[in-house]
Design a protein around this motif. Structure first.
Motif, PDB file in Angstrom:
ATOM      1  N   ALA A 178       0.410  -1.464   0.184  1.00  0.00           N
ATOM      2  CA  ALA A 178       0.085   0.055   0.137  1.00  0.00           C
ATOM      3  C   ALA A 178       0.758   1.422   0.172  1.00  0.00           C
ATOM      4  O   ALA A 178       0.433   2.093  -0.745  1.00  0.00           O
ATOM      5  CB  ALA A 178      -0.851  -0.335   0.734  1.00  0.00           C
ATOM      6  N   VAL A 220       2.278   1.871  -3.839  1.00  0.00           N
ATOM      7  CA  VAL A 220       1.631   2.608  -4.855  1.00  0.00           C
ATOM      8  C   VAL A 220       1.377   3.927  -4.242  1.00  0.00           C
ATOM      9  O   VAL A 220       1.367   4.096  -5.383  1.00  0.00           O
ATOM     10  CB  VAL A 220       0.399   1.134  -4.896  1.00  0.00           C
ATOM     11  CG1 VAL A 220      -1.029   1.724  -5.254  1.00  0.00           C
ATOM     12  CG2 VAL A 220       0.257   0.004  -5.190  1.00  0.00           C
ATOM     13  N   GLY A 235      -4.946   0.173   0.584  1.00  0.00           N
ATOM     14  CA  GLY A 235      -4.803  -0.281  -1.243  1.00  0.00           C
ATOM     15  C   GLY A 235      -5.865   0.602  -1.708  1.00  0.00           C
ATOM     16  O   GLY A 235      -4.794   1.340  -3.020  1.00  0.00           O
ATOM     17  N   ASP A 236      -7.108   1.059  -1.198  1.00  0.00           N
ATOM     18  CA  ASP A 236      -7.249   2.053  -2.437  1.00  0.00           C
ATOM     19  C   ASP A 236      -7.600   3.552  -2.375  1.00  0.00           C
ATOM     20  O   ASP A 236      -8.395   3.969  -2.695  1.00  0.00           O
ATOM     21  CB  ASP A 236      -8.688   1.338  -2.955  1.00  0.00           C
ATOM     22  CG  ASP A 236      -8.400   0.001  -3.628  1.00  0.00           C
ATOM     23  OD1 ASP A 236      -7.160  -0.176  -4.810  1.00  0.00           O
ATOM     24  OD2 ASP A 236      -9.575  -0.915  -3.582  1.00  0.00           O
ATOM     25  N   GLU A 286       0.756  -9.356  -3.038  1.00  0.00           N
ATOM     26  CA  GLU A 286      -0.121  -7.756  -3.191  1.00  0.00           C
ATOM     27  C   GLU A 286       0.729  -6.863  -3.575  1.00  0.00           C
ATOM     28  O   GLU A 286      -0.623  -6.546  -4.529  1.00  0.00           O
ATOM     29  CB  GLU A 286      -0.501  -7.765  -1.372  1.00  0.00           C
ATOM     30  CG  GLU A 286      -1.543  -7.096  -1.546  1.00  0.00           C
ATOM     31  CD  GLU A 286      -2.765  -7.620  -1.711  1.00  0.00           C
ATOM     32  OE1 GLU A 286      -3.706  -7.060  -2.035  1.00  0.00           O
ATOM     33  OE2 GLU A 286      -2.535  -9.230  -1.722  1.00  0.00           O
ATOM     34  N   TRP A 287       1.919  -6.744  -4.060  1.00  0.00           N
ATOM     35  CA  TRP A 287       1.615  -5.638  -5.000  1.00  0.00           C
ATOM     36  C   TRP A 287       2.232  -5.885  -6.647  1.00  0.00           C
ATOM     37  O   TRP A 287       1.164  -4.265  -7.147  1.00  0.00           O
ATOM     38  CB  TRP A 287       3.893  -5.303  -4.182  1.00  0.00           C
ATOM     39  CG  TRP A 287       4.571  -4.259  -5.756  1.00  0.00           C
ATOM     40  CD1 TRP A 287       5.237  -4.995  -6.703  1.00  0.00           C
ATOM     41  CD2 TRP A 287       4.374  -3.297  -5.672  1.00  0.00           C
ATOM     42  NE1 TRP A 287       5.895  -4.509  -7.254  1.00  0.00           N
ATOM     43  CE2 TRP A 287       5.276  -3.087  -7.050  1.00  0.00           C
ATOM     44  CE3 TRP A 287       3.801  -2.394  -5.532  1.00  0.00           C
ATOM     45  CZ2 TRP A 287       5.494  -2.009  -7.529  1.00  0.00           C
ATOM     46  CZ3 TRP A 287       3.857  -0.712  -5.761  1.00  0.00           C
ATOM     47  CH2 TRP A 287       4.883  -0.617  -6.506  1.00  0.00           C
ATOM     48  N   ASN A 332      -1.855  -4.882  -6.770  1.00  0.00           N
ATOM     49  CA  ASN A 332      -2.435  -3.728  -6.709  1.00  0.00           C
ATOM     50  C   ASN A 332      -1.992  -2.595  -8.019  1.00  0.00           C
ATOM     51  O   ASN A 332      -2.628  -2.153  -8.100  1.00  0.00           O
ATOM     52  CB  ASN A 332      -1.861  -3.077  -5.312  1.00  0.00           C
ATOM     53  CG  ASN A 332      -2.256  -3.361  -3.955  1.00  0.00           C
ATOM     54  OD1 ASN A 332      -3.209  -4.291  -3.768  1.00  0.00           O
ATOM     55  ND2 ASN A 332      -1.493  -3.579  -3.109  1.00  0.00           N
ATOM     56  N   ARG A 368      -5.147  -4.079 -10.493  1.00  0.00           N
ATOM     57  CA  ARG A 368      -5.946  -3.211 -10.084  1.00  0.00           C
ATOM     58  C   ARG A 368      -6.131  -1.832 -10.159  1.00  0.00           C
ATOM     59  O   ARG A 368      -6.855  -1.398 -10.450  1.00  0.00           O
ATOM     60  CB  ARG A 368      -6.633  -4.176  -8.237  1.00  0.00           C
ATOM     61  CG  ARG A 368      -7.477  -3.261  -7.951  1.00  0.00           C
ATOM     62  CD  ARG A 368      -8.174  -3.382  -7.035  1.00  0.00           C
ATOM     63  NE  ARG A 368      -7.638  -3.182  -5.681  1.00  0.00           N
ATOM     64  CZ  ARG A 368      -6.108  -3.716  -5.219  1.00  0.00           C
ATOM     65  NH1 ARG A 368      -6.166  -4.609  -5.366  1.00  0.00           N
ATOM     66  NH2 ARG A 368      -5.538  -2.671  -4.232  1.00  0.00           N
ATOM     67  N   THR A 369      -5.423  -1.213  -9.248  1.00  0.00           N
ATOM     68  CA  THR A 369      -5.365   0.535  -9.598  1.00  0.00           C
ATOM     69  C   THR A 369      -3.852   1.078 -11.007  1.00  0.00           C
ATOM     70  O   THR A 369      -4.893   2.434 -11.051  1.00  0.00           O
ATOM     71  CB  THR A 369      -4.337   0.973  -8.338  1.00  0.00           C
ATOM     72  OG1 THR A 369      -3.068   0.764  -8.532  1.00  0.00           O
ATOM     73  CG2 THR A 369      -4.448   0.438  -6.885  1.00  0.00           C
TER      74      THR A 369
END
Length: 918
Positions: free
Chosen positions: A56, A59, A219-220, A339-340, A343, A346-347
């Motif tokens: 997180a 990102v 994360g978002d 997870e990176w 992310n 996704r983003t």
């Protein structure tokens, strides 16, 4: 005071009054959290709080860098590590930036060597900041944290104790015992708080709590929400930290240090604080020191660095080593890397990566980003985030089903009897565990627990358990590598010199190297280098399969298992000590020889290694002189066995390879002869000195006697030392008797009589095995007594009762095993000469020492017995007379023999002893 957070202050005051029955400490803590957030948000120089290896944070960092496009990036990292960051593009991440010091000055000697590492992974905010600053024209990267030298200046640790635990696994030990510098140290230092969070969060460890309650919600999140939440968490952990005075002082001094450096740079460069970005751990972002901010106080004085010599470089790192060093849960860094990647997808945030980064995707050229928009005024985003209910992610059945199938496949490959039913059980159990923990979507940690429960069943058939298989499946323990161009000169020199082997030395794993030196003499330098690497590097880096290195021998054929890629960190750290392997080895040998606790045996070992690996007569002479100095100051005989073995090997080498003995070894023999003669009576009487040590001293004196006498020593020293020795311990008494026989002060007949008297005395009989142990050790100084030792042991087996003999057998076996190379061949050869060669002859065999009667010892004075002896052996008398210069003929046997005896009484006595065998 800003009014952006007034609404939040009012809510927290009401909550404090409701929960604490009135204003008090709780209200002060809660309002203090808001004040810290407000202060950090209003700072003109933008502070970007991060958590170490947090996807997180990474990102959010990548997104903010593209929005703000700062011209100066201040980074919380040791300021003296800045020149190394450009070399990251030649490495495959993860790697660690390292500062290393072996020449320690100003610190306790027990701390050496000093080592500081800062690991860097792709899924980290600091790497995003480094890649942006280094590859963006006009952007300056400034490291502002304390130097590696100050890390130890501010350290108050105790001297390291001996480790009790088993050594860590290879992957977890890539950082060794280095001090870790972690950007974003964000973990509760209040144990009760962490326990409370884990218990109410229904998780097992801190990494899982952070993943569930911080990583996923942030994360978002937008930039302002991310910053304020991280400020709040950092302030909470800081205010609830226990009162560790030293740690609090170090934390505050680090913050004073960083803000002082940033103000110095702003004043020197004239940069606008609005065009700068300060990247630091969230724990240090919400700081309350007076030096905080661009308008802070300037009273902090930075102390000068010590005189220690620091070397800098990059070493390979791994996910497991980062987890082990910073106390993270196993597999958490691998899960963060996965997870990176999710992310980013996704983003759709574009990550920053160094141009030409090894192991990374090729970067596509993109259009220049638009100019940054002005930042809006700070507003309260915390209230909305704290009131927002947790977002329950929808179950991704396809992802969970793929995990379940893959873990069953991996388990079957590793010996588990898993099937499709186990995959279904893992799938359903993961959903069940997630529901019990109040989450709709199972996390990797839920899946890991379910896999262990359904597949392992308390049985691990192979080397890896199911938890480790899940970690590998989630991304594995990715291990970094330092590229050739980023290696220190020594490491590059090693790779260049081993190039004739045609091996991929930077590749991890074991590779076999075959060296046929007889047909390819150009490979002999490779052999020399491999033996030095074996001496300097950890076990397994260079392991000989065939071939050995001995004094005076040249290699013919060798076979090696090499794992230099696996042990790249150790090879790099050798480069911090010198520019060549030979220089490092010479420094190590000299350091060992001149250590305050060095013994003569250890220094002689350094001499032998200098001769064996470096073939340096100069260094061997210098270290040999040092061994002479150390021997003269020793007052114990603990190292005598090792001294004897090494001196014998060195003497044998020099006698066969050199025209004359080096001067230092002649001086060593002469000094050692006098030294051990002086200590011999004390060692015989000292209970702390073992029989092996005393036997080694006697071995040195008797085996070096001829050389010592030729160098000017006096044999009277040894005779006086033996005469002045009065041991009480039975094994030492037997050792003294053997020495007296070797000197001629005791005949073998008298020695047999003493042993027979011991066997005949019931009071002494229980101690007889200890006498035998002394005789066995006596083979070191008097190998000619091998036949007598065989005789004494045979008599013991024949006459001693089992209650005495059986307890002594382990001692005998242990003695022969420890000294097998020297003692066993003597005893076996002598026993083979005395005992019958066939089993059938054993029944009628009679020991030779029982069939041959002993002749009485003749008197040493010349007299009638001597006359009779001469008359019985006229030929021998004529030969001895000619040797003595008596060429005239004998008048008569009586008168001539008598005249010769009177003229040469000593020679007559010696001849009599030879002929009678006494």
């Amino acid at each position: 005071m800003s009014g952006a957070f007034e609404a939040l202050r009012g809510q927290l005051q009401e909550a404090a009054a409701a929960f604490a029955d009135g204003p008090g400490a709780l209200e002060g803590i809660l309002l203090g959290l808001v004040d810290d957030v407000d202060r950090a948000v209003r700072e003109p120089l933008e502070i970007f709080p991060v958590c170490h290896h947090s996807p997180a944070s990474a990102v959010a960092m990548a997104r903010r860098l593209r929005e703000k496009q700062p011209k100066v990036v201040y980074l919380e990292l040791c300021e003296d590590m800045a020149p190394l960051l450009t070399e990251l593009r030649n490495c495959r991440l993860p790697v660690a930036v390292q500062a290393f010091a072996t020449d320690v000055k100003g610190f306790p000697a027990e701390w050496a060597p000093l080592s500081v590492v800062a690991p860097i992974t792709e899924a980290s905010a600091e790497y995003q900041a480094i890649a942006y600053a280094l590859d963006t024209p006009g952007v300056e990267l400034v490291l502002v944290d304390r130097s590696a030298d100050h890390v130890f200046q501010w350290d108050e640790r105790e001297p390291p104790a001996e480790p009790d635990a088993a050594p860590p696994e290879e992957e977890a030990a890539l950082h060794g015992d280095a001090v870790g510098v972690e950007i974003g140290d964000l973990r509760p230092r209040f144990a009760e708080l962490e326990d409370h969070l884990l218990r109410h969060g229904r998780v097992r460890h801190w990494s899982e709590w952070w993943h569930q309650y911080v990583e996923l919600p942030l994360g978002d999140s937008d930039h302002d929400t991310y910053r304020q939440v991280m400020f709040l968490i950092g302030s909470l952990f800081r205010r609830l930290a226990p009162g560790d005075t030293h740690r609090v002082r170090v934390d505050e001094d680090r913050e004073r240090y960083m803000w002082t450096r940033m103000r110095e740079h702003l004043a020197a460069s004239g940069a606008d604080p609005g065009d700068c970005l300060y990247v630091c751990g969230a724990f240090h972002a919400a700081s309350r020191v007076a030096e905080f901010g661009v308008e802070g106080a300037d009273g902090f004085v930075i102390s000068p660095r010590s005189a220690s010599t620091w070397q800098y470089g990059l070493i390979p790192s791994s996910h497991a080593s980062i987890e082990a060093q910073f106390g993270l849960a196993g597999g958490s860094v691998s899960i963060a890397a996965t997870e990176w990647a999710k992310n980013l997808k996704r983003t759709r945030v574009k990550q920053f990566q160094l141009d030409g980064q090894v192991g990374g995707p090729k970067r596509k050229k993109t259009a220049a980003p638009p100019p940054p928009a002005p930042d809006p005024a700070p507003s309260d985003h915390l209230s909305g985030f704290l009131r927002r209910p947790p977002v329950l992610d929808k179950l991704d059945e396809a992802e969970l089903l793929g995990w379940s199938v893959e873990i069953v496949r991996a388990a079957r490959r590793n010996g588990y009897l898993s099937s499709t039913a186990d995959a279904i059980a893992v799938f359903e159990t993961s959903i069940l565990l997630a529901g019990l923990r109040d989450r709709a979507k199972p996390t990797p940690y839920d899946f890991q627990d379910a896999a262990v429960t359904c597949i392992e069943k308390d049985v691990v058939p192979g080397r890896r358990d199911v938890r480790r298989l899940v970690e590998i499946m989630m991304g594995g323990d990715r291990i970094g590598q330092v590229g050739y161009d980023a290696l220190p000169p020594l490491a590059r020199d090693v790779h260049d010199r081993l190039e004739p082997l045609n091996l991929k030395l930077q590749q991890r794993g074991v590779q076999r190297a075959l060296l046929d030196i007889a047909s390819r003499p150009e490979l002999e330098p490779c052999s020399d280098l491999l033996w030095m690497l074996r001496y300097l590097m950890p076990h397994g880096a260079a392991r000989p399969i065939m071939g050995e290195r001995r004094l005076g021998e040249r290699p013919i054929q060798e076979s090696w298992d090499l794992a230099l890629g696996t042990h790249q960190r150790s090879l790099i750290e050798l480069g911090y000590e010198g520019v060549s392997i030979e220089q490092v080895l010479e420094q190590r040998l000299r350091r060992a020889a001149y250590h305050p606790r060095a013994t003569a045996a250890k220094v002689l070992g350094a001499v032998e290694d200098a001769t064996l690996y470096l073939r340096s007569a100069r260094l061997a002479g210098e270290l040999g002189t040092r061994a002479l100095e150390v021997l003269a100051t020793e007052r114990t005989v603990d190292g005598a066995p090792e001294v004897l073995r090494r001196v014998r090997r060195l003497l044998a080498h020099y006698r066969t390879s050199e025209p004359v003995l080096p001067r230092w070894i002649e001086e060593f023999v002469r000094t050692g002869y006098a030294h051990y003669c002086t200590l011999l009576p004390v060692a015989f009487a000292d209970e702390e000195a073992g029989v092996e040590q005393v036997a080694a001293m006697l071995g040195f004196l008797f085996s070096m006697e001829a050389l010592a006498l030729s160098l000017g020593c006096d044999r009277t020293q040894l005779e006086l030392a033996i005469a002045g020795s009065h041991p009480q311990e039975p094994s030492k008494v037997a050792l003294l008797w053997a020495a007296q026989v070797q000197l001629g002060r005791l005949s073998r007949a008298e020695l047999r009589e003493r042993c027979a008297g011991l066997l005949a005395n019931p009071l002494v009989l229980p101690a007889y095995p200890r006498y035998l142990s002394g005789f066995v050790h006596a083979l070191e100084p008097a190998p000619g007594l091998a036949d007598f030792v065989v005789e004494a042991v045979s008599n013991a087996f024949a006459e001693l009762p089992d209650r005495l003999l059986l307890p002594w057998l382990p001692t005998l076996i242990t003695t022969l095993r420890s000294r097998g190379a020297e003692l066993v061949p003597l005893l076996v050869r002598e026993a083979g000469r005395l005992f019958p060669g066939r089993l059938a002859a054993l029944d009628e065999w009679v020991p030779p020492w029982k069939t041959q009667p002993e002749l009485p010892a003749a008197p040493r004075k010349a007299g009638g017995s001597g006359l009779a002896l001469l008359a019985a052996h006229p030929a021998a008398c004529d030969a001895v007379a000619s040797l003595l210069g008596c060429d005239e003929p004998w008048g008569s046997t009586a008168s001539g023999g008598l005249d010769l005896i009177e003229r040469y009484p000593d020679s007559a006595a010696a001849l009599e002893e030879v002929l009678t065998g006494v």
